[in-house]
Design an enzyme around this catalytic site. Structure first.
Site, short mmCIF file in Angstrom:
data_model
loop_
_atom_site.label_atom_id
_atom_site.label_comp_id
_atom_site.label_asym_id
_atom_site.label_seq_id
_atom_site.Cartn_x
_atom_site.Cartn_y
_atom_site.Cartn_z
N GLU A 280 29.33 -12.38 10.59
CA GLU A 280 28.90 -13.47 9.70
C GLU A 280 27.73 -13.02 8.82
O GLU A 280 26.79 -12.39 9.28
CB GLU A 280 28.47 -14.67 10.55
N LYS A 337 33.31 -22.11 5.88
CA LYS A 337 32.94 -22.79 7.13
C LYS A 337 32.88 -24.30 6.89
O LYS A 337 32.24 -24.76 5.95
CB LYS A 337 31.59 -22.26 7.62
N CYS A 391 30.66 -18.74 13.54
CA CYS A 391 29.51 -19.06 14.39
C CYS A 391 29.68 -20.36 15.16
O CYS A 391 30.43 -20.44 16.13
CB CYS A 391 28.25 -19.09 13.52
#
Length: 519
Positions: A280, A337, A391
């Site tokens: 990430e 995301k 994440c």
């Protein structure tokens, strides 16, 4: 030696004679004890013992209000231990954010503990008899744990069911999911406590061992057969640069980490990887300014596709994204995301916070990221289909069950450098393993500072790079298992059952109270 009933009466009398402050302290210590059941400690017998203590404390409370306070104290101790790593992000730039660290831990622990306080109050309100309390206590606590995973975008970290991640009990989640494992754990605690209450011989003090041993044995029986990895299975290279958060965006260190990742990408191997994955935000330039970087990456990989985490601009909106880079250095696919971290990646009511100059912790140069459209399946050609998770998204089971279709594997890229060398990265890894077990899908996990891992469909780590290491590992992609029951149903059936059972008990609460008074 006194009989169990007499011994229990003495203990209850001693506890009732204590001051409120002492009772709250005991509840808080019991919460800390339960927290020791979570990784990296994984002392699950202590975790279960702490839950027994919570049951006894709330059962002995004379009012729902007292039960709520005790449940809140227990939860505060539990979350203070299991979430102690939350202070680490505020210490990255200690001059600006260091003062917030203790407040973050206090408010997060105390805020999450409100769910447990409410559950304890509900159990005490409806539990007019020992039997009713034993019935409603696990239902209430499990229901509020489920709510914790959804309310205000949710935060299911340190779920009670995760006490079992290092044991075969984890395989029960293939049937009922992690919230179901939470309920089963609480139900066993309540049933065992109720059984002990009615025994007249101290020999029955071994009774708690029997149902929990059966719980473990049953989990082992539910474990799927290990599927062999084919000799021609795709090989994926996991790149772990180990860039500490305080250096990650430092202009002097950016070239160092970028070159390190290029060297790992270009490293020779007996068999060339079929895919290279960076973590990430591992690329320090935005996607619209990264043409040269993407070309260097493609050259280093020898034309092998590369997946990389980076930031992306879309007009005035900023995204935490993942890009698939093809053999020519062009972007073949992008995923944004969608489940963002409150206060870390965006500020609730951010338009008001902007006027006050309050920015999110991780969104560099912005007042927060914009969420993507939702779960997205990416077609990786010969590697099959993949569901990306960035994440925080991996801690939510419903982020996977809500996907448009079942993928062949899960990809989890993360930057756990925010958590330093604490329990946080290990707990994050444990939750990624839980996602593999719940769905029967392998998980490719790539973390900036670790732990990067290849996880098979049984939740077992086949290859890994430890926390704080810089390096890479080439790992064959394990095959997917058969779809699990939980992957087909999600949390809906359990939520409906919990609500229905609690409603039924609540409707009879007044009648139960009248019966208790007559007795």
């Amino acid at each position: 030696m006194p009989e169990p009933a007499a011994l229990g009466a003495r203990l209850t009398g001693w506890y009732s004679a204590r001051t409120t402050r002492v009772q709250l302290g005991l509840a808080g210590l019991a919460g800390v004890l339960t927290g020791l059941g979570q990784v990296p400690f994984a002392l699950y017998p202590l975790g279960v013992a702490g839950l027994f203590a919570l049951y006894v404390l709330t059962a002995a409370a004379d009012t729902p209000r007292r039960a709520a306070i005790l449940g809140w104290s227990f939860g505060t101790g539990y979350f203070a231990l299991t979430l102690h790593w939350i202070v680490e992000p505020f210490l990255v730039d200690i001059a600006r954010h260091g003062w917030m660290a203790p407040f973050a831990l206090v408010f997060l622990s105390g805020g999450l503990a409100l769910f447990w306080g409410a559950a304890a109050a509900l159990a005490r309100w409806g539990g007019h008899t020992p039997l009713r309390f034993a019935m409603i206590w696990p239902l209430a606590l499990a229901a509020f744990e489920l709510a914790r995973g959804y309310v205000l975008t949710g935060f299911p970290w340190a779920m009670i069911g995760y006490l079992w991640t290092e044991t075969p009990v984890l395989y029960w989640s293939r049937l009922v999911g992690p919230y179901g494992v939470t309920f089963l754990t609480l139900a066993l605690v309540a049933a065992t406590a109720l059984a002990l209450r009615h025994r007249k011989s101290l020999a029955w003090c071994v009774a708690p061992v029997v149902p929990f041993a059966a719980f473990v044995v049953g989990g082992a029986a539910l474990a799927p057969v290990a599927l062999p990895i084919a000799p021609d299975a795709p090989v994926i290279r996991l790149i772990q640069p180990n860039a500490p958060q305080h250096q990650k965006w430092d202009p002097d260190w950016i070239p160092v980490f970028f070159r390190r990742q290029l060297e790992f990408t270009a490293a020779p191997a007996a068999r060339s990887p079929d895919l290279v994955v960076w973590s990430e935000t591992s690329l320090p330039w935005r996607l619209d300014r990264a043409d040269d970087a993407l070309r260097y990456m493609s050259e280093a990989s020898g034309g092998t596709p590369v997946i990389v985490g980076l930031l992306r601009r879309d007009g005035a909106q900023a995204h935490n994204s993942l890009a698939v880079v093809d053999a020519d250095g062009a972007v073949a696919a992008v995923y944004d995301k969608h489940h963002l971290v409150p206060f870390g990646e965006y500020i609730p009511l951010g338009h008001l916070a902007a006027y006050a100059g309050i920015g999110s912790l991780a969104a560099r140069g912005t007042f927060g990221y914009t969420p993507g459209a939702g779960p997205q399946i990416l077609d990786m050609g010969p590697l099959g289909t993949m569901l990306p998770l960035i994440c925080y998204e991996a801690i939510f089971p419903h982020n996977i069950t809500a996907a448009p279709s079942r993928p062949d594997w899960l990809l989890h890229i993360t930057n756990d450098a925010w958590f330093g060398q604490t329990a946080g990265p290990y707990q994050h890894l444990a939750q990624a393993r839980a996602r593999a077990v719940e769905t029967g899908l392998p998980v490719v996990r790539v973390a900036n500072t670790g732990v990067s891992a290849m996880i098979d469909a049984r939740g077992q780590v086949t290859h890994a790079l430890g926390l704080g290491q810089a390096g890479y590992v080439d790992a064959p992609l394990p095959p997917a298992g058969a779809p699990t029951l939980y992957s087909r149903t999600g949390d809906g059936p359990l939520a409906a059952a919990l609500i229905a059972a609690l409603a039924a008990l609540a409707l009879t609460a007044r009648r139960g109270g009248a019966r208790t008074n007559r007795d």
